[in-house]
Write a protein that holds these residues in place. Structure first.
Motif, PDB file in Angstrom:
ATOM      1  N   GLU A  91       1.307   1.822  22.832  1.00 51.89           N
ATOM      2  CA  GLU A  91       2.654   2.167  23.268  1.00 51.89           C
ATOM      3  C   GLU A  91       3.588   0.966  23.258  1.00 51.89           C
ATOM      4  OE1 GLU A  91      -0.016   1.918  27.023  1.00 51.89           O
ATOM      5  OE2 GLU A  91      -0.141   2.591  24.929  1.00 51.89           O
ATOM      6  N   SER A  92       3.031  -0.236  23.467  1.00 57.25           N
ATOM      7  CA  SER A  92       3.845  -1.444  23.424  1.00 57.25           C
ATOM      8  C   SER A  92       4.174  -1.832  21.987  1.00 57.25           C
ATOM      9  CB  SER A  92       3.121  -2.600  24.118  1.00 57.25           C
ATOM     10  OG  SER A  92       2.860  -2.293  25.472  1.00 57.25           O
ATOM     11  N   LEU A  93       3.246  -1.591  21.056  1.00 52.95           N
ATOM     12  CA  LEU A  93       3.478  -1.932  19.655  1.00 52.95           C
ATOM     13  C   LEU A  93       4.626  -1.119  19.064  1.00 52.95           C
ATOM     14  CD1 LEU A  93      -0.210  -2.196  18.370  1.00 52.95           C
ATOM     15  CD2 LEU A  93       1.367  -4.075  18.812  1.00 52.95           C
ATOM     16  N   ILE A  94       4.818   0.095  19.566  1.00 52.87           N
ATOM     17  CA  ILE A  94       5.888   0.946  19.052  1.00 52.87           C
ATOM     18  C   ILE A  94       7.255   0.334  19.339  1.00 52.87           C
ATOM     19  CG2 ILE A  94       6.997   3.206  19.293  1.00 52.87           C
ATOM     20  CD1 ILE A  94       4.218   4.349  19.924  1.00 52.87           C
ATOM     21  N   SER A  96       8.113  -3.183  21.356  1.00 53.92           N
ATOM     22  CA  SER A  96       7.750  -4.315  22.217  1.00 53.92           C
ATOM     23  C   SER A  96       8.916  -4.781  23.070  1.00 53.92           C
ATOM     24  CB  SER A  96       7.225  -5.479  21.361  1.00 53.92           C
ATOM     25  OG  SER A  96       8.150  -5.804  20.341  1.00 53.92           O
ATOM     26  N   SER A  97      10.153  -4.584  22.581  1.00 50.56           N
ATOM     27  CA  SER A  97      11.323  -4.967  23.378  1.00 50.56           C
ATOM     28  C   SER A  97      11.404  -4.128  24.637  1.00 50.56           C
ATOM     29  CB  SER A  97      12.606  -4.804  22.548  1.00 50.56           C
ATOM     30  OG  SER A  97      12.584  -5.662  21.435  1.00 50.56           O
ATOM     31  N   LYS A  98      11.143  -2.842  24.511  1.00 51.84           N
ATOM     32  CA  LYS A  98      11.142  -1.951  25.673  1.00 51.84           C
ATOM     33  C   LYS A  98       9.994  -2.295  26.607  1.00 51.84           C
ATOM     34  CE  LYS A  98      11.132   2.976  26.910  1.00 51.84           C
ATOM     35  NZ  LYS A  98      11.069   4.367  26.391  1.00 51.84           N
ATOM     36  N   ALA A  99       8.844  -2.685  26.031  1.00 51.33           N
ATOM     37  CA  ALA A  99       7.679  -3.041  26.853  1.00 51.33           C
ATOM     38  C   ALA A  99       7.971  -4.238  27.748  1.00 51.33           C
ATOM     39  CB  ALA A  99       6.482  -3.338  25.958  1.00 51.33           C
ATOM     40  N   LEU A 100       8.823  -5.152  27.285  1.00 55.02           N
ATOM     41  CA  LEU A 100       9.144  -6.337  28.073  1.00 55.02           C
ATOM     42  C   LEU A 100       9.963  -6.009  29.315  1.00 55.02           C
ATOM     43  CD1 LEU A 100       9.995  -8.913  25.252  1.00 55.02           C
ATOM     44  CD2 LEU A 100       7.940  -8.836  26.679  1.00 55.02           C
ATOM     45  N   GLU A 101      10.535  -4.812  29.366  1.00 53.32           N
ATOM     46  CA  GLU A 101      11.338  -4.412  30.520  1.00 53.32           C
ATOM     47  C   GLU A 101      10.516  -3.654  31.564  1.00 53.32           C
ATOM     48  OE1 GLU A 101      14.388  -5.578  30.921  1.00 53.32           O
ATOM     49  OE2 GLU A 101      13.948  -6.627  29.041  1.00 53.32           O
ATOM     50  N   LYS A 296       4.164  -1.793   9.348  1.00 51.13           N
ATOM     51  CA  LYS A 296       5.489  -1.364   9.799  1.00 51.13           C
ATOM     52  C   LYS A 296       5.700  -1.617  11.289  1.00 51.13           C
ATOM     53  CE  LYS A 296       5.872   2.111   6.156  1.00 51.13           C
ATOM     54  NZ  LYS A 296       6.113   3.541   5.806  1.00 51.13           N
ATOM     55  N   LEU A 297       5.303  -2.809  11.704  1.00 50.53           N
ATOM     56  CA  LEU A 297       5.498  -3.232  13.092  1.00 50.53           C
ATOM     57  C   LEU A 297       6.624  -4.263  13.126  1.00 50.53           C
ATOM     58  CD1 LEU A 297       1.773  -3.539  14.249  1.00 50.53           C
ATOM     59  CD2 LEU A 297       3.381  -1.710  14.795  1.00 50.53           C
TER      60      LEU A 297
END
Length: 407
Positions: A91-94, A96-101, A296-297
């Motif tokens: 879910e973070s790979l999809i 990663s910017s959102k994961a940082l929040e 495609k990451l």
């Protein structure tokens, strides 16, 4: 003698310890990353305070961490390893910017806490017992002491001192390494046990985590996550189970978040080279970027490019010999403290004290045990060593108690 020594107060181990650098549980992963890099520390303490968050949020966090909400408490610790493992999740790979929040309390280990508050006058024996139950860090209030009396008493802190925490109290924490080093300094108290072999003491842990050299590093993600919780490492072996190296939580703790991209794309053997002290070779950096494009990451690659851009600017003044070595020393200064991914080894016949000295010298929480053919036998952990000291003291306590009862 051992029991009297282990009844020492934990405050004796706190002298000179720095105050904890805290971060609220509601802080984001990005904020935790920033603090880790600024502080140069491998991990920072995570706190819940009922007066600094909304009641609903405190209840939500407390329910997830199994911790009380009636006061300010340290409920965990966050390290670069936690962040790296989180960024490796699908879910973070999809994004990663959102994961940082994401707030950091959501990525803390679930279930039993690995930190615990303990009073400064608690005994060393009590501290060891908690560590044997799985506690990694004991949170101890820091006091000033006077040496004029034989029985030291806590002094009230000067008002000029700014506390890092609440109600004028600062905290430090004790680790297995702190306790093991303290015991080593008084090793004669436990003689002759420290001279016994680790095999005869039956402390070789044969239930170890391994990954083959050519296997994808991502296949070991669960093992890396568990190694971080248990303060151990994942052994990298060849097809004949011979030890080649390790992927250590203590090494990953000095890396940056771009290692998540390396874990996602490289083999276990290449990952060892990527995280080795000094920074990754340029060819591996290029390989990671190429595979991120293939898979495609792009968001992960943007994060990696941003990290390299920031880091390279801060290391522009590094000496030219770094370039001659073929290594990209783009890391911050704290990375220079990282231990190489070369495995620390001993043999079944090695003495307990020799293995303990070896572990402390290399700042390692575990030492691999190999046979004469370099086959992996198991590992000896600091936790296992503490258990031996605890058992030895308890074994000698029983005859002492029996002697007292007959007098």
């Amino acid at each position: 003698m051992e029991i009297r020594f282990l009844n020492r107060e934990v405050s004796d181990l706190c002298l000179g310890k720095p105050a904890l650098r805290p971060i609220p549980a509601t802080a984001t992963v990005a904020e935790a990353l920033s603090l880790l890099k600024r502080s140069g520390e491998t991990h920072v303490s995570v706190w819940i305070c009922n007066h600094s968050s909304s009641p609903r949020k405190v209840l939500e966090i407390s329910a997830d961490t199994d911790d009380s909400i009636d006061e300010c408490r340290c409920v965990g610790k966050i390290s670069m390893v936690d962040v790296i493992c989180f960024l490796c999740k699908q879910e973070s790979l999809i994004d990663s910017s959102k994961a940082l929040e994401v707030p950091i309390w959501k990525i803390l280990p679930k279930g039993d806490s690995i930190v615990r508050h303990l009073e400064h006058n608690s005994s060393l024996l009590e501290a060891i017992d908690y560590m044997l139950e799985g506690i990694q860090n004991l949170v101890i209030p820091i006091h000033n002491y006077t040496s004029t009396n034989s029985r030291r008493k806590p002094l009230r802190k000067s008002s000029s001192l700014r506390s890092t925490h609440h109600n004028g109290v600062e905290y430090c924490w004790l680790t297995q390494e702190d306790v093991a080093r303290f015991l080593l300094n008084a090793i004669g108290v436990f003689s002759p046990m420290p001279m016994f072999s680790i095999e005869s003491l039956d402390i070789i842990d044969r239930d170890i985590m391994t990954v083959r050299y050519h296997d994808p590093a991502i296949s070991a993600l669960d093992s890396i996550t568990l190694a971080n919780i248990e303060q151990t490492a994942v052994a990298v072996v060849d097809n004949n189970s011979r030890l080649i190296g390790e992927i250590s939580a203590s090494t990953l703790a000095y890396c940056d978040e771009d290692v998540a991209a390396a874990i996602t794309t490289l083999s276990a053997g290449d990952l060892m080279a990527y995280i080795d002290c000094g920074g990754p070779p340029e060819d591996l950096v290029g390989l990671v970027k190429m595979r991120l494009q293939e898979e495609k990451l792009g968001v992960m690659m943007e994060l990696m490019d941003e990290e390299f851009s920031v880091s390279s600017s801060s290391s522009a003044s590094s000496c030219s010999s770094d370039d001659e070595s073929g290594l990209s020393r783009y890391r911050s200064g704290r990375y220079s403290f990282a231990r190489r991914s070369e495995a620390i080894t001993c043999y079944p016949g090695s003495s307990l004290v020799a293995v303990l000295i070896q572990a402390l010298a290399h700042r390692a929480n575990s030492v691999w045990v190999i046979d004469e053919d370099h086959n992996l036998v198991g590992a000896v952990t600091l936790k296992g060593i503490l258990k031996v000291f605890r058992s030895n003291a308890n074994a000698r306590r029983i005859p002492e108690m029996e002697n007292l009862s007959t007098q």
